[in-house]
Design a protein around this motif. Structure first.
Motif, PDB file in Angstrom:
ATOM      1  N   LEU B  97       0.813  -1.237   0.006  1.00 47.04           N
ATOM      2  CA  LEU B  97      -0.288   0.205   0.063  1.00 47.04           C
ATOM      3  C   LEU B  97       0.892   1.342  -0.015  1.00 47.04           C
ATOM      4  N   PHE B  98       2.025   1.268   0.759  1.00 47.64           N
ATOM      5  CA  PHE B  98       2.800   2.505   0.887  1.00 47.64           C
ATOM      6  C   PHE B  98       3.499   2.637  -0.361  1.00 47.64           C
ATOM      7  N   LEU B  99       4.089   1.691  -0.917  1.00 43.34           N
ATOM      8  CA  LEU B  99       4.936   1.728  -2.202  1.00 43.34           C
ATOM      9  C   LEU B  99       4.055   2.466  -3.249  1.00 43.34           C
ATOM     10  N   SER B 100       2.702   1.603  -3.499  1.00 43.52           N
ATOM     11  CA  SER B 100       2.032   2.096  -4.587  1.00 43.52           C
ATOM     12  C   SER B 100       1.204   3.416  -4.308  1.00 43.52           C
ATOM     13  N   GLY B 101       1.004   3.870  -3.114  1.00 47.14           N
ATOM     14  CA  GLY B 101       0.116   4.835  -2.577  1.00 47.14           C
ATOM     15  C   GLY B 101       0.834   6.055  -2.409  1.00 47.14           C
ATOM     16  N   HIS B 162       3.183   2.242 -12.414  1.00 50.87           N
ATOM     17  CA  HIS B 162       2.210   1.722 -13.333  1.00 50.87           C
ATOM     18  C   HIS B 162       0.908   1.913 -12.654  1.00 50.87           C
ATOM     19  N   MET B 163       0.957   1.094 -11.510  1.00 52.11           N
ATOM     20  CA  MET B 163      -0.367   0.898 -10.732  1.00 52.11           C
ATOM     21  C   MET B 163      -0.799   2.220 -10.236  1.00 52.11           C
ATOM     22  N   HIS B 164      -0.184   3.176  -9.525  1.00 47.35           N
ATOM     23  CA  HIS B 164      -0.319   4.302  -9.179  1.00 47.35           C
ATOM     24  C   HIS B 164      -1.100   5.081 -10.222  1.00 47.35           C
ATOM     25  N   ASP B 165      -0.707   4.927 -11.470  1.00 43.45           N
ATOM     26  CA  ASP B 165      -1.648   5.547 -12.514  1.00 43.45           C
ATOM     27  C   ASP B 165      -2.690   5.175 -12.952  1.00 43.45           C
ATOM     28  N   ARG B 166      -2.920   3.673 -12.540  1.00 40.42           N
ATOM     29  CA  ARG B 166      -4.173   3.056 -13.199  1.00 40.42           C
ATOM     30  C   ARG B 166      -5.261   2.569 -12.052  1.00 40.42           C
ATOM     31  N   VAL B 167      -4.713   1.909 -10.985  1.00 41.47           N
ATOM     32  CA  VAL B 167      -5.316   0.977 -10.234  1.00 41.47           C
ATOM     33  C   VAL B 167      -6.554   1.993  -9.445  1.00 41.47           C
ATOM     34  N   TRP B 168      -7.893   1.639  -9.470  1.00 43.65           N
ATOM     35  CA  TRP B 168      -8.917   2.209  -8.926  1.00 43.65           C
ATOM     36  C   TRP B 168      -8.734   3.076  -7.848  1.00 43.65           C
ATOM     37  N   PHE B 169      -8.240   2.376  -6.466  1.00 42.57           N
ATOM     38  CA  PHE B 169      -8.133   2.898  -5.487  1.00 42.57           C
ATOM     39  C   PHE B 169      -6.853   4.000  -5.295  1.00 42.57           C
ATOM     40  N   LEU B 170      -6.004   3.688  -6.226  1.00 41.96           N
ATOM     41  CA  LEU B 170      -4.743   4.609  -6.034  1.00 41.96           C
ATOM     42  C   LEU B 170      -5.051   6.002  -6.735  1.00 41.96           C
ATOM     43  N   SER B 171      -6.335   6.037  -7.474  1.00 41.06           N
ATOM     44  CA  SER B 171      -6.647   7.360  -7.826  1.00 41.06           C
ATOM     45  C   SER B 171      -7.086   8.201  -6.704  1.00 41.06           C
ATOM     46  N   VAL B 172      -7.335   7.737  -5.470  1.00 42.70           N
ATOM     47  CA  VAL B 172      -7.341   8.547  -4.225  1.00 42.70           C
ATOM     48  C   VAL B 172      -6.036   9.374  -3.878  1.00 42.70           C
ATOM     49  N   PRO B 173      -4.930   8.775  -3.559  1.00 43.74           N
ATOM     50  CA  PRO B 173      -3.825   9.373  -3.494  1.00 43.74           C
ATOM     51  C   PRO B 173      -3.371  10.357  -4.793  1.00 43.74           C
ATOM     52  N   LYS B 174      -3.359   9.706  -5.895  1.00 43.55           N
ATOM     53  CA  LYS B 174      -3.220  10.472  -7.278  1.00 43.55           C
ATOM     54  C   LYS B 174      -3.944  11.694  -7.103  1.00 43.55           C
ATOM     55  N   LEU B 270      -8.031  11.612   2.685  1.00 46.10           N
ATOM     56  CA  LEU B 270      -6.765  10.401   2.126  1.00 46.10           C
ATOM     57  C   LEU B 270      -6.284   9.608   3.251  1.00 46.10           C
ATOM     58  N   LEU B 271      -6.170  10.184   4.402  1.00 41.94           N
ATOM     59  CA  LEU B 271      -5.630   9.239   5.604  1.00 41.94           C
ATOM     60  C   LEU B 271      -6.496   8.125   5.873  1.00 41.94           C
ATOM     61  N   THR B 272      -7.704   7.999   5.614  1.00 38.10           N
ATOM     62  CA  THR B 272      -8.539   6.938   5.702  1.00 38.10           C
ATOM     63  C   THR B 272      -7.735   5.598   5.599  1.00 38.10           C
ATOM     64  N   LEU B 273      -6.971   5.642   4.406  1.00 41.31           N
ATOM     65  CA  LEU B 273      -5.930   4.506   3.948  1.00 41.31           C
ATOM     66  C   LEU B 273      -5.145   4.145   5.102  1.00 41.31           C
ATOM     67  N   VAL B 274      -4.424   5.281   5.915  1.00 37.63           N
ATOM     68  CA  VAL B 274      -3.580   5.077   6.793  1.00 37.63           C
ATOM     69  C   VAL B 274      -4.330   4.270   7.869  1.00 37.63           C
ATOM     70  N   THR B 344      -7.197  -5.444  -6.063  1.00 36.23           N
ATOM     71  CA  THR B 344      -6.218  -4.866  -5.406  1.00 36.23           C
ATOM     72  C   THR B 344      -4.649  -5.416  -5.464  1.00 36.23           C
ATOM     73  N   ASN B 345      -3.815  -4.544  -5.418  1.00 36.91           N
ATOM     74  CA  ASN B 345      -2.390  -5.295  -5.431  1.00 36.91           C
ATOM     75  C   ASN B 345      -1.833  -5.845  -4.147  1.00 36.91           C
ATOM     76  N   PHE B 346      -2.897  -5.875  -3.229  1.00 39.52           N
ATOM     77  CA  PHE B 346      -2.349  -6.485  -1.959  1.00 39.52           C
ATOM     78  C   PHE B 346      -3.524  -7.556  -1.343  1.00 39.52           C
ATOM     79  N   HIS B 347      -3.338  -8.430  -0.457  1.00 43.34           N
ATOM     80  CA  HIS B 347      -4.164  -9.369   0.138  1.00 43.34           C
ATOM     81  C   HIS B 347      -5.061  -8.746   1.353  1.00 43.34           C
ATOM     82  N   THR B 348      -6.168  -9.035   1.424  1.00 42.71           N
ATOM     83  CA  THR B 348      -7.022  -8.819   2.463  1.00 42.71           C
ATOM     84  C   THR B 348      -7.484  -9.898   3.252  1.00 42.71           C
TER      85      THR B 348
END
Lengths: 119, 504
Positions: B97-101, B162-174, B270-274, B344-348
């Protein structure tokens, strides 16, 4: 001023209906069922009759909830863009006044989520 | 005879303020075309104080020392297979999450400061922005290097930019940072230097770095220490910016207040993710999100806004909603990611019994009543082999781009929703805060690239969600995403731990 800019600035909305290739968007929120984290974004045919929308779109969208099988759509209450709404089941969505990016709230009296917890 | 070496004060003057000059054949307005359109009035740039008095030559020397130590530790971490000493492989999902967000935001910060540093008439502000730009670039690099070791042993870290530019939830920080970067230079500084770096940064950095320390991730901890002195400088710049703007002209006060309102709310969202990361993704917890909010915002921020009162600044609008929201937002966010984990690019995963009890204890007024039932239901489904994934796409807020998963401040079982019609188009928001931001500058936000709508317009590749995730996001289905329990990553981790135990 619609935007703080150095000069005249106009913008095209990115989500006009024309960009959805004949479909329109409808959002659906099933009240008191927060197991679904947020309302759904549903691409639909504007001409689809409301009855078919219930059968083909709404029912599959909510099917994973244990309450879904017990929903009686004949007594369900609807709101359209936060206003009371009585859909004409035979009429198309657009003809029912459901515009692109309208939000439908579905309220199913008696069904309050998992163990009445609104989940 | 003149001294051969300049004293500190003269050196500082020569290497900062003396780098500016009075233009003779161009007007200042032509050289600094972005300095006035936001309505900010600067009467005297010489009033700008540089709290650190750092010059470029000292900066390079100081940073080089830190780098040397940092990379020595990275090398040792890699050679000793440091990743095997973390608390549990679930922890690495926080790093994904940190690296892509977050890491790409450091790059956006670098771009933003490099740009605004060009556009201020005062040399002091230009030098401060230049140094921060270089800091931010260094942070990108050190974060990438700190986490590159994990990329060799865990999934989902392979294509973060690449993911930062495209993945749905990463549009939040981007989109958060793009909003700041497309604003004028003074709004950018108020947004990033003050609202984010000064008011909220402790809520980003402390959780991730303490989380790393609590979970045995020495590489990330060391990066955190290396960035700490930079962050202190950035925070001080943030406070200087705001005081400078407020002291320059009284007409600046309402403009700055509106920016504080806007960027506080955007930062909070944004900090919701944190918050989610702290409460759900750390196997060894540091503190709860609600506790972090109390310590780092309610107490520290309370003192700050008391201090700013004399300039006519009040606490950010809707701040009272955050006091209510702190008991809810992390649970709401994990519910989003749990049910959309196919994308997502991580597990839950479902928290363990012990973790559920920790959440009950930390959130006595909300967790058992509103959130535990859904986790227990999902856990039952999972036990039956019917792990819950939401097959639809969620409705997003036009401004923060987070699914509309937050509840009304005064009605915790009702999803919060605001809406307005602008030039015939309807727009939806998660809150009053986001709705106000749109209403002030609709032309900006009507262009929002909402991932769900883009998928449905066919702009993210054809086919179904799985095809979008695989081909457009470059997330490998079944490897990078879905449930953690039973994932290849969990199996590999268990195999490594088993080997360790046998060897020991």
């Amino acid at each position: 001023m619609p935007v703080t800019a150095i000069g005249t600035y106009t913008a095209q909305p990115l989500d006009r209906q024309a960009n959805f290739h004949g479909a329109q968007l409808v959002y659906l929120c099933w009240e008191n069922h927060l197991l679904f984290c947020a309302p759904f974004t549903l691409p639909v045919d504007p001409a689809q009759p409301f009855a078919a929308f219930i059968e083909q779109v709404v029912k599959p969208a909510i099917a994973l909830h244990p309450d879904a099988a017990r929903v009686d759509f004949t007594v369900a209450r609807w709101r359209l863009d936060e206003q009371p709404f009585s859909p004409d089941l035979a009429c198309g969505l657009a003809a029912n006044g459901i515009a692109h990016k309208s939000l439908l709230h579905l309220h199913t009296p008696g069904l309050e989520g998992l163990g009445g917890s609104h989940n | 005879m003149a001294a051969k070496r300049l004293n500190q004060k003269d050196k500082y003057r020569c290497l900062t303020r003396d780098l500016g000059w009075e233009p003779s054949y161009q007007s200042k307005d032509a050289i600094y075309p972005y300095e006035r359109f936001e309505g900010i009035k600067i009467t005297d740039w010489d009033k700008w104080e540089d709290p650190f008095r750092l010059t470029m030559d000292a900066y390079w020397k100081y940073q080089a020392e830190k780098e040397k130590k940092l990379y020595a530790i990275f090398d040792a971490f890699a050679q000793n297979n440091g990743h095997q000493n973390i608390s549990d492989a679930r922890y690495v999902n926080a790093l994904k999450l940190f690296l892509s967000g977050v890491t790409p935001l450091e790059y956006q910060a670098y771009q933003g400061f490099a740009r605004v540093g060009r556009h201020f008439g005062g040399a002091g502000a230009r030098v401060a922005c230049q140094m921060q730009a270089i800091d931010e670039l260094r942070h990108v690099q050190t974060q990438v290097h700190a986490m590159s070791h994990y990329n060799k042993h865990f999934n989902g870290l392979h294509d973060f930019a690449h993911m930062h530019d495209r993945v749905w939830f990463l549009s939040v920080p981007k989109s958060f940072f793009e909003d700041a970067r497309t604003a004028g230079p003074f709004e950018f500084l108020t947004a990033i230097s003050f609202s984010f770096e000064y008011v909220l940064t402790n809520l980003l950095f402390v959780p991730f770095m303490s989380g790393a320390a609590f979970n045995g991730d020495m590489a990330t901890v060391t990066f955190g220490f290396s960035a700490q002195s930079d962050e202190a400088r950035h925070m001080t710049l943030g406070l200087e910016v705001i005081k400078f703007l407020l002291e320059q002209h009284e007409d600046n006060v309402p403009i700055v207040q509106r920016w504080i309102d806007k960027w506080f709310w955007r930062g909070y969202r944004l900090l919701t993710l944190v918050g989610m990361m702290m409460d759900y993704m750390l196997p060894n917890k540091v503190m709860s999100w609600a506790e972090a909010w109390e310590v780092y915002f309610e107490q520290a921020g309370g003192a700050l806004f008391k201090d700013l009162e004399r300039y006519g600044i009040r606490p950010p609008k809707y701040v009272e909603q955050t006091t209510i929201g702190k008991e809810h937002i992390s649970h709401q966010a994990w519910s989003i990611f749990y049910q959309y984990s196919q994308a997502t690019n991580f597990h839950t995963w479902i928290p363990t019994d012990e973790e559920l009890d920790w959440l009950s204890a930390k959130y006595p007024d909300t967790f058992d009543r509103y959130y535990r039932p859904r986790y227990e239901h999902w856990r039952e489904l999972q036990a039956r082999g019917e792990r819950f994934y939401n097959p639809t796409l969620p409705m997003l807020c036009q401004v923060c781009q987070i699914p509309l998963a937050f509840t009304e401040p005064d009605a915790p079982t009702q999803l919060s929703h605001r809406s307005l019609v602008h030039e015939g188009e309807r727009y939806h928001f998660c809150s009053d805060g986001c709705c106000d931001i749109f209403a002030f500058e609709p032309e900006k936000y009507v262009q929002a690239w909402l991932p769900v709508h883009q998928i449905l317009q066919g702009n993210c590749g054809g086919g179904d969600v799985e095809a979008v995730v695989r081909d457009y996001y470059n997330i490998a289905p079944g490897q990078d995403n879905f449930e953690y329990q039973g994932s290849p990553e969990q199996q590999r981790w268990q195999a490594v731990q088993g080997t360790e135990r046998q060897a020991g």
